[in-house]
Design a protein around this motif. Structure first.
Motif, PDB file in Angstrom:
ATOM      1  N   GLY A  38       0.830  -1.202   0.000  1.00  0.00           N
ATOM      2  CA  GLY A  38       0.000   0.000   0.000  1.00  0.00           C
ATOM      3  C   GLY A  38       0.860   1.246   0.000  1.00  0.00           C
ATOM      4  O   GLY A  38       1.993   1.226   0.481  1.00  0.00           O
ATOM      5  N   TYR A  39       0.305   2.325  -0.543  1.00  0.00           N
ATOM      6  CA  TYR A  39       1.042   3.584  -0.650  1.00  0.00           C
ATOM      7  C   TYR A  39       0.298   4.751  -0.011  1.00  0.00           C
ATOM      8  O   TYR A  39       0.752   5.884  -0.079  1.00  0.00           O
ATOM      9  N   TRP A  40      -0.882   4.487   0.614  1.00  0.00           N
ATOM     10  CA  TRP A  40      -1.623   5.550   1.283  1.00  0.00           C
ATOM     11  C   TRP A  40      -1.189   5.678   2.745  1.00  0.00           C
ATOM     12  O   TRP A  40      -0.588   4.774   3.327  1.00  0.00           O
ATOM     13  N   ASP A  41      -1.581   6.810   3.340  1.00  0.00           N
ATOM     14  CA  ASP A  41      -1.370   7.028   4.766  1.00  0.00           C
ATOM     15  C   ASP A  41      -2.244   6.076   5.587  1.00  0.00           C
ATOM     16  O   ASP A  41      -2.954   5.231   5.042  1.00  0.00           O
ATOM     17  N   PHE A  42      -2.218   6.276   6.906  1.00  0.00           N
ATOM     18  CA  PHE A  42      -3.091   5.533   7.811  1.00  0.00           C
ATOM     19  C   PHE A  42      -4.516   5.590   7.288  1.00  0.00           C
ATOM     20  O   PHE A  42      -4.963   6.638   6.828  1.00  0.00           O
ATOM     21  N   PRO A  43      -5.266   4.468   7.319  1.00  0.00           N
ATOM     22  CA  PRO A  43      -4.971   3.219   8.017  1.00  0.00           C
ATOM     23  C   PRO A  43      -4.130   2.220   7.222  1.00  0.00           C
ATOM     24  O   PRO A  43      -3.768   1.174   7.758  1.00  0.00           O
ATOM     25  N   VAL A  44      -3.831   2.554   5.952  1.00  0.00           N
ATOM     26  CA  VAL A  44      -3.126   1.590   5.113  1.00  0.00           C
ATOM     27  C   VAL A  44      -1.761   1.237   5.690  1.00  0.00           C
ATOM     28  O   VAL A  44      -1.353   0.067   5.694  1.00  0.00           O
ATOM     29  N   THR A  45      -1.037   2.234   6.202  1.00  0.00           N
ATOM     30  CA  THR A  45       0.318   1.977   6.706  1.00  0.00           C
ATOM     31  C   THR A  45       0.349   0.953   7.826  1.00  0.00           C
ATOM     32  O   THR A  45       1.331   0.210   7.963  1.00  0.00           O
TER      33      THR A  45
END
Length: 428
Positions: free
Chosen positions: A70-77
């Motif tokens: 994944g390359y998105w911010d939270f919650p992805v991180t």
């Protein structure tokens, strides 16, 4: 015949799928969307439900899962390491990610490795809003967990401070509550008492940093920290809103070298592993000073096209390689252009979008101006202030990616592009 590898991408969107299909080896990859971009980037963040839904999608897959990225911010991180660990895949270490994501925890770790940080302190959001002792105005006030400058306020005096606290109180739960859920649920992570006590529904005050904004991009593979690029982040005049990112950095070499050195030291201190990262800085070429703004435990999807234009490969490549358990080998200076930028075409007042450029108009524009790609942000009929993940002072209309052979050509191509983009708004 080479068998295809199935790669699941959290919040996969069309713009980034376009870029992912251009990484080396992509002809052997099948990309699968794992939840939608809206699921992980818009509105409330029901983190427990998102994890359960992702697990259900993965369990239902009739095949071998090659990677989860994944390359998105939270919650992805945080979801990437949680899901990766569940399915026995190479993944960033959750403790390292949390140390980066929690702004106060991150500052405490950074302070152990460098003095290139501002004075900072926690802010009590429950009592009377008071600036922390020992910090001076102007300062920035922000939640300990937020992204895209959401709920980040520049405060010049105590009146500004009180107003900022009120706005943060009203909005902090959208990201803070799901992040608190992660802090409460994780196992195998040693959370220090001061971080557990502060939690995720707290705010951080930091003395203002000045100068040119810049950033580094890098990755960690099996404990080896590699910083592979530095770039500039330029704001609109008299504003904290980004105008463009440009790669490579045009700052003096000693400044760039200092950013690279600080980046390596703080990532080693934090212990982030098997992850891409992006680190933002303020730089003062007149004094040689470099100050670290924040660490993101992901590479920036905003920068991928710039690396492709200059180095020949979008740096999504590093994310994919790490997700597959391999050490990335990023090329350098093998692209079509000498410099590249991502521009943010913005509006600084609210309004309802009555018309956006059509796909045909943008395709014609991209034929007329080589090295340009455009992604439109709002939809027709949308009120700009209803868009998610905007900064506190402006609204994004379009992302304009430009490759060129000089800064002057970058600016010319961008100006010609936005002059051709026809938006219409209903005021108010």
């Amino acid at each position: 015949m080479v068998s295809e590898t199935d790669i699941f991408v959290l919040g996969l969107d069309d713009a980034n799928l376009r870029t992912l299909r251009r990484v080396p080896g992509a002809e052997n990859y099948r990309y699968h969307q794992l939840l939608t971009q809206a699921d992980v980037q818009e509105g409330e963040i029901p983190i427990a439900d998102l994890i359960d839904r992702a697990v259900a999608e993965l369990d239902a897959f009739d095949g071998e899962i090659g990677a989860i990225v994944g390359y998105w911010d939270f919650p992805v991180t945080t979801m990437v390491p949680i899901l990766g660990r569940r399915y026995g895949l190479p993944t960033p270490n959750l403790e390292g990610v949390l140390k980066c994501e929690h702004k106060y925890w991150s500052r405490l770790e950074q302070r152990k490795a460098t003095d290139a940080i501002p004075n900072f302190a926690l802010v009590d959001l429950d009592g009377d809003p008071k600036p922390p002792a020992g910090l001076s105005f102007p300062m920035w006030l922000k939640p300990v967990k937020s992204f895209s400058s959401e709920l980040a306020f520049h405060v010049k005096d105590e009146d500004d401070f009180v107003k900022a606290v009120e706005e943060i109180r009203a909005g902090i739960g959208r990201v803070g509550k799901p992040f608190q859920y992660i802090l409460d649920q994780v196992t195998g992570v040693d959370i220090p008492p001061e971080i557990a006590e502060a939690g995720a529904l707290a705010a951080l005050a930091e003395e203002e940093m000045t100068g040119q904004q810049a950033a580094t991009e890098g990755y960690v593979h099996d404990g080896e920290v590699v910083v592979y690029g530095a770039l500039d982040s330029l704001n609109y005049p008299d504003s904290s809103s980004f105008l463009r990112h440009q790669y490579p950095s045009q700052l003096p070499e000693p400044i760039v070298a200092k950013m690279l050195d600080v980046s390596k030291k703080v990532i080693e201190q934090i212990g982030l592993n098997n992850s891409t990262f992006s680190i933002e800085f303020f730089c003062r070429p007149d004094t040689g000073e470099v100050k670290l703004l924040e660490i993101n435990p992901r590479h920036s999807q905003s920068h991928a096209e710039m690396f492709e234009d200059v180095d020949g490969v979008p740096d999504h490549y590093n994310m994919i390689e790490l997700g597959l358990g391999r050490r990335p080998e990023m090329p350098h200076d093998e692209g079509e252009y000498k410099i590249a930028a991502k521009w943010y075409h913005r509006r600084f007042t609210d309004g309802i979008v009555k018309h956006v450029p059509t796909q045909e108009e943008m395709q014609r524009l991209q034929r007329e101006i080589p090295g340009v790609e455009v992604d439109i942000v709002p939809a027709e009929g949308q009120r700009l202030s209803d868009m998610d993940a905007q900064d506190s002072y402006s609204f994004e209309l379009a992302f304009v990616y430009v490759g060129a052979d000089s800064e002057a050509e970058l600016k010319d191509k961008y100006q010609r592009t936005i002059d051709s983009l026809e938006f219409e708004f209903e005021e108010g």
